[in-house]
Write a protein that holds these residues in place. Structure first.
Motif, PDB file in Angstrom:
ATOM      1  N   VAL A  40       0.836  -1.202   0.000  1.00 26.09           N
ATOM      2  CA  VAL A  40       0.000   0.000   0.000  1.00 26.09           C
ATOM      3  C   VAL A  40       0.876   1.260   0.000  1.00 26.09           C
ATOM      4  N   ILE A  41       1.912   1.262   0.826  1.00 22.67           N
ATOM      5  CA  ILE A  41       2.824   2.417   0.875  1.00 22.67           C
ATOM      6  C   ILE A  41       3.533   2.581  -0.458  1.00 22.67           C
ATOM      7  N   TRP A  42       4.027   1.500  -1.043  1.00 24.41           N
ATOM      8  CA  TRP A  42       4.720   1.556  -2.326  1.00 24.41           C
ATOM      9  C   TRP A  42       3.798   2.082  -3.420  1.00 24.41           C
ATOM     10  N   GLY A  43       2.543   1.624  -3.422  1.00 23.23           N
ATOM     11  CA  GLY A  43       1.593   2.079  -4.422  1.00 23.23           C
ATOM     12  C   GLY A  43       1.320   3.570  -4.337  1.00 23.23           C
ATOM     13  N   ARG A  44       1.357   4.114  -3.152  1.00 29.17           N
ATOM     14  CA  ARG A  44       1.065   5.533  -2.960  1.00 29.17           C
ATOM     15  C   ARG A  44       2.301   6.406  -3.178  1.00 29.17           C
ATOM     16  N   TYR A  45       3.473   5.937  -2.797  1.00 31.31           N
ATOM     17  CA  TYR A  45       4.677   6.778  -2.781  1.00 31.31           C
ATOM     18  C   TYR A  45       5.798   6.257  -3.676  1.00 31.31           C
ATOM     19  N   LEU A  50      11.426   6.125  -4.988  1.00 31.79           N
ATOM     20  CA  LEU A  50      12.508   5.823  -5.926  1.00 31.79           C
ATOM     21  C   LEU A  50      13.496   6.984  -6.025  1.00 31.79           C
ATOM     22  N   GLU A  51      12.969   8.195  -6.071  1.00 37.96           N
ATOM     23  CA  GLU A  51      13.848   9.373  -6.129  1.00 37.96           C
ATOM     24  C   GLU A  51      14.686   9.490  -4.864  1.00 37.96           C
TER      25      GLU A  51
END
Length: 75
Positions: A40-45, A50-51
Motif C-alpha cells: 500500500v505504501i509503495w503504491g502511494r509513494y 525511488l527518487e
C-alpha cells in the motif's frame, strides 16, 4: 550486547520483542500484514521513494572532474 542486524541499518530505538511461543500461523499473519502495508505504501509513494532511494545510493560527481580530454590515451 550484540547490535541489531536490521535491513534499515538502524541500531537505536525501541526494540521489537517477539514472543518465542508464536505459532507458525501467527508469524505468517504478521508477515502478510507487513507485506500488505509495504504494498500500500509503495503504491502511494513509489515515485518519491525511488527518487529518495536513488539520491541516497548515488555518488554525485562534479561534471568537470570526471571529464576526459580527447587527447588522453585510453590506457
Amino acid at each position: 550486547m550484540k547490535p541489531w542486524l536490521l535491513p534499515s541499518g538502524l541500531q537505536r530505538g525501541i526494540p521489537f520483542i517477539i514472543q518465542d511461543d508464536w505459532s507458525p500461523e501467527q508469524a505468517l499473519a504478521v508477515i502478510e500484514l507487513l507485506d500488505d502495508l509495504r504494498e500500500v505504501i509503495w503504491g502511494r509513494y513509489q515515485i518519491p521513494l525511488l527518487e529518495l532511494m536513488n539520491g541516497q545510493r548515488c555518488t554525485h560527481i562534479d561534471s568537470d572532474s570526471g571529464s576526459i580530454e580527447e587527447t588522453d590515451s585510453p590506457f
